[in-house]
Design an enzyme around this catalytic site. Sequence first.
Site, PDB file in Angstrom:
ATOM      1  N   ASP A 534      -1.472   3.996   8.843  1.00 55.12           N
ATOM      2  CA  ASP A 534      -1.871   4.555   7.495  1.00 55.12           C
ATOM      3  C   ASP A 534      -2.791   5.535   7.732  1.00 55.12           C
ATOM      4  OD1 ASP A 534      -2.559   4.831   4.989  1.00 55.12           O
ATOM      5  OD2 ASP A 534      -2.507   2.700   4.416  1.00 55.12           O
ATOM      6  N   HIS A 535      -2.642   6.741   7.551  1.00 52.84           N
ATOM      7  CA  HIS A 535      -3.508   7.777   7.722  1.00 52.84           C
ATOM      8  C   HIS A 535      -4.451   7.892   6.757  1.00 52.84           C
ATOM      9  CE1 HIS A 535      -4.930  10.945  10.058  1.00 52.84           C
ATOM     10  NE2 HIS A 535      -3.934  11.963   9.734  1.00 52.84           N
ATOM     11  N   ARG A 536      -4.520   6.989   5.655  1.00 52.37           N
ATOM     12  CA  ARG A 536      -5.830   6.898   4.762  1.00 52.37           C
ATOM     13  C   ARG A 536      -6.689   6.236   5.543  1.00 52.37           C
ATOM     14  NH1 ARG A 536      -2.759   4.156  -0.169  1.00 52.37           N
ATOM     15  NH2 ARG A 536      -2.022   2.729   1.641  1.00 52.37           N
TER      16      ARG A 536
END
Length: 562
Positions: A534-536
């Site tokens: 999850d690139h967040r």
Amino acid sequence: MAVEIVTVPDLGGAESVDVIELNLTPGDAVGLEDSLIVLESDKASMDVPSPFAGSLVKYLVADGATVKVGDAIAEIETGAAEQPAQEEAPVEETPVEEEEPQLNKEPQSNKELQPNKEPQPAEQAPAAKAPAVESEQLIVVPDIGSDDEVDLIEISIAIGDQVEEGDTLVVLESDKATMDVPSSHSGKVIKILAAEGDKLRTGSQVAILQVSNAEGEVTAFPVEAAPVAAAAKSPSVAPAAAPAPVKAPTAISAPAATEDGASADVYAGPSVRMLARELGVSLEKVSGTGPRGRIQKNDVDSFVKNALNNPASAATGSGIPEVPAVDFSQFGEIESIKLTKIQKLTGSNMQRNWLNVPHVTQFDDADITELEDFRKSLKAEGEKRGIRVTPVAFLIKAIAASLHANPEFNRSLAGDGEHVIQKHYINVGMAVDTPRGLMVPVIKDANEKGIWEISEDIMSLAGLARDGKLKPSDMQGGCFTLSSLGAIGGTGFTPIVNAPEVGILGVSKSQMKPVWNGSEFAPRLTLPLCLSYDHRVINGGDAGRFMTHLVKLLSDIRYLAL
Ligand code: CAO
């Protein structure tokens, strides 16, 4: 001394109500008519008075549970050897909140909640331990590892059947697994108290058996606490005269919708439901922040605020045009195959995760030549121990160590969007391919376990998953997921993060490849790894470090011991 079970009395038409308060604690003295619990329907709250004097042994429902007429509420030890039969104690009803204008506008609501004062059928069993050789035993759903309701998908018994302790009485299906409910006693089935499609939870009534006193401390039980009229309305107290067919096909009914468009399963009080009706909010879409997820007024307010601020929020995927429905029969012969509940749930989870999580997938290969040599050397000892060690055990162990070394991967975004939650435990989920669909049991505290123990966990959890016998608790608490398609094949894939986790490792089939060792090409067994994140929460650097660490551990498992 006798232990009596108190059940939900006639609710005057309300089909199911929420338990909003447990008034006593186990061991408390209970006077006749003392309020045991408070129930809340859509329109009013009600006290359930005790039909017995004595002391509270335990509650059979949890605060926040949804119950219906006839459900067991509590066990009360009545100091006397002889007790009067349980009477239908009147429900003391109070309007929920003064601000609930509906009660004034709709006086019939009150009427609906009036207790049924009709005398109960004379069939009530004596409440005291019967001196007779035979007595009746209520069987309830044992602890299923969560407070959630689950669907009854199969009744495995019929009236008149002789069952042995441990025999399956009914089969339940949660969102993630099916579970057999075993009989806690041996005896003859004289009543079935639930029907297929009912929603049951820990403590819900299943059946009444006629058992012999040799069975032990069996207390006679008032079998007709639920009035017939209510029983006709509520399938969960279906009269025994209409036994469910044995091994009937699975039939899962959708939760009943209430007039506010929300499922009856939604956990919210009347004033909140009314507010939702006024604002046109479907409560099913609102996350509750109250105790045990109870929806409160401010949750409805926040939902509305959020909807106004994000009219076509990409986070929920709204605004995406629907895939058009096509009549395939115009092109050739077709067949419509019903999705299992697990397939439907997996589908919606995948879509939710795919739309909510900005995914990146990173690839690498691990040289597992030595790992495989070592693993094969364990075969003889494994046979002695009855444990099969596959590369998956080393993967779980290496993932756990990599999570420890790279704690960013052991985080989840908090619901407020302002924090991340750092977990200080390491549980690794493992995708298992089963005939009913994809299941993800969780290997708990994987960082504290050795290869033998992890291998045992893999065997038992994969076996339970394939037999449809995982408990909800077996699938909870995962921090990171492994999806191994190694035994099946492929050179790589992009797994979807199992949100709210932030990382998942996809593993493909190992292959012998020529690898340049500085002077020549040497044959090495290489294992393709695919890490989605999850690139967040995770940036590329975090992911690179996690993957490099993982590859190092798998390529030289001596590091796993450090
Ligand atoms: N490369 C080559 N062979 C592999 C391997 C790999 N990466 N991983 C396992 N194997 C081999 C094992 O060595 C074993 O063979 P031997 O008995 O000869 O040693 C065999 O495959 C074992 O396969 P298995 O499936 O019985 O057991 P497992 O421990 O490898 O896997 C489990 C367990 C539960 C992960 C697996 O059975 C499974 O269900 N995988 C599917 C996961 C899935 O569906 N993922 C997709 C999710 S997203 O749609």
